[in-house]
Write an enzyme that holds these catalytic residues in place. Structure first.
Site, short mmCIF file in Angstrom:
data_model
loop_
_atom_site.label_atom_id
_atom_site.label_comp_id
_atom_site.label_asym_id
_atom_site.label_seq_id
_atom_site.Cartn_x
_atom_site.Cartn_y
_atom_site.Cartn_z
CB SER A 7 6.75 -6.36 4.96
OG SER A 7 6.33 -4.91 4.33
CG HIS A 32 5.82 -6.99 0.12
ND1 HIS A 32 5.69 -7.72 -0.10
CD2 HIS A 32 5.23 -5.75 0.64
CE1 HIS A 32 4.30 -7.20 -1.01
NE2 HIS A 32 4.13 -5.88 -0.20
CG ASP A 34 5.13 -2.47 1.55
OD1 ASP A 34 3.97 -3.47 1.25
OD2 ASP A 34 4.88 -2.91 2.90
CG MET A 36 3.39 3.06 1.25
SD MET A 36 2.89 3.24 2.98
CE MET A 36 2.80 1.35 3.20
CG HIS A 65 1.64 -3.70 -2.55
ND1 HIS A 65 2.06 -4.48 -0.91
CD2 HIS A 65 0.88 -3.61 -2.96
CE1 HIS A 65 0.38 -3.36 -1.35
NE2 HIS A 65 0.12 -3.39 -2.29
CG MET A 67 0.23 -0.23 -1.47
SD MET A 67 0.27 -0.56 0.15
CE MET A 67 1.86 -0.58 0.03
CG MET A 136 -3.82 -4.75 -0.54
SD MET A 136 -1.50 -4.95 0.09
CE MET A 136 -2.62 -4.25 1.73
CG ASP A 174 1.01 -6.32 1.75
OD1 ASP A 174 1.07 -6.80 3.03
OD2 ASP A 174 0.67 -6.12 1.59
C1 DX5 Z 1 0.75 -2.22 3.73
C2 DX5 Z 1 2.20 -2.53 3.00
C3 DX5 Z 1 2.05 -4.07 4.39
C4 DX5 Z 1 2.93 -4.50 5.08
C5 DX5 Z 1 2.14 -5.38 5.90
O1 DX5 Z 1 0.05 -1.49 3.72
O2 DX5 Z 1 1.60 -3.38 2.20
O3 DX5 Z 1 3.59 -4.91 2.58
O4 DX5 Z 1 4.41 -3.93 5.62
O5 DX5 Z 1 2.93 -5.90 7.51
P1 DX5 Z 1 3.07 -6.80 8.39
O6 DX5 Z 1 2.73 -7.65 8.16
O7 DX5 Z 1 2.51 -6.17 9.48
O8 DX5 Z 1 1.13 -6.41 8.38
ZN ZN Z 2 2.41 -4.36 1.00
#
Ligand code: DX5
Ligand code: ZN
Length: 214
Positions: A7, A32, A34, A36, A65, A67, A136, A174
């Site tokens: 990620s 990956h 993320d 947000m 991903h 969010m 998750m 994840d």
């Molecule tokens: C959290 C993200 C994850 C995050 C995981 O909301 O969706 O992808 O980056 O990070 P670690 O592996 O550090 O928990």
């Molecule tokens: Zn993620």
């Protein structure tokens, strides 16, 4: 065969190109990403333009991903900026089938995710249309949190639905994944492991990716 999806959230943002190259060269199959929006989760990360820039420096599979609330608004932007897989949250909309169809209309893979306290049974009706299910194992929003074992029933359920369907669907986990719990989630059926801080926070990033792949 297990896939690892480092990620980028945990990478050094001043040298993203190098960080991506390093994990890819050491065997990571997915990257990956993320996204947000400060609404669906209380944090803001990266957007389509940045993904478009990274697309120019790497051909690793971009596992995006989302969010974000009401994800249909941004599917086109992420698809056109190089996403190979777009995963959105069950909790973020009520037009799920429409979102899946929109993702597929760009010729890319569609995934759906559930937060740790959402019963994964809600994804069952969508299994025939999905290419990936994401469980998750932390509350989405931040990297570096502790793995939540209470999300394991979701993983087991989805593994069951996927087996029943006979379809080839990625089952991704994840949140808080590290070299210690990787074996547990793999055992429960996960074939794609997202790891942020465990990979990019490691002293030796390259060796850690290779270790995960064992
Ligand atoms: C959290 C993200 C994850 C995050 C995981 O909301 O969706 O992808 O980056 O990070 P670690 O592996 O550090 O928990
Ligand atoms: Zn993620």
């Amino acid at each position: 065969m297990i896939k690892i999806a480092p990620s980028l959230l945990a990478a050094d943002f001043s040298r993203l190109g190098e960080e991506i190259k390093n994990v890819h060269e050491n065997g990571a199959q997915y990257l990956h990403l993320d996204v947000m929006d400060g609404m669906f989760v209380p944090n803001i990360s990266l957007g389509p333009n940045m993904i478009g820039s990274l697309r120019k420096v790497s051909d690793i599979v971009f596992d995006v991903h989302l969010m974000i609330m009401d994800p249909i608004r941004y599917i086109e932007a992420f698809a056109k900026n190089g996403a190979d897989i777009i995963t959105f949250h069950y909790e973020a909309c009520d037009n799920h089938k429409e979102v899946i169809d929109k993702i597929h209309s760009f010729g890319i893979r569609a995934g759906m995710s559930v937060k740790p306290h959402t019963d994964a049974a809600v994804l069952k009706p969508f299994i025939p249309d999905l290419d990936l299910c994401l469980v998750m194992t932390v509350e989405p929003g931040f990297g570096g949190q502790k793995f939540m074992p209470e999300a394991m029933p979701n993983l087991e359920k989805l593994n069951g639905y996927i087996q029943e369907s006979g379809r080839k669907i990625d089952l991704e986990v994840d949140g808080g994944i590290n070299l210690e719990n990787a074996a547990i989630v793999k055992e429960k059926g996960a074939n794609v492991l997202v790891a942020g801080s465990a990979v990019f926070g490691a002293k030796d990033v390259a060796a850690t990716v290779r270790e995960f792949l064992k």
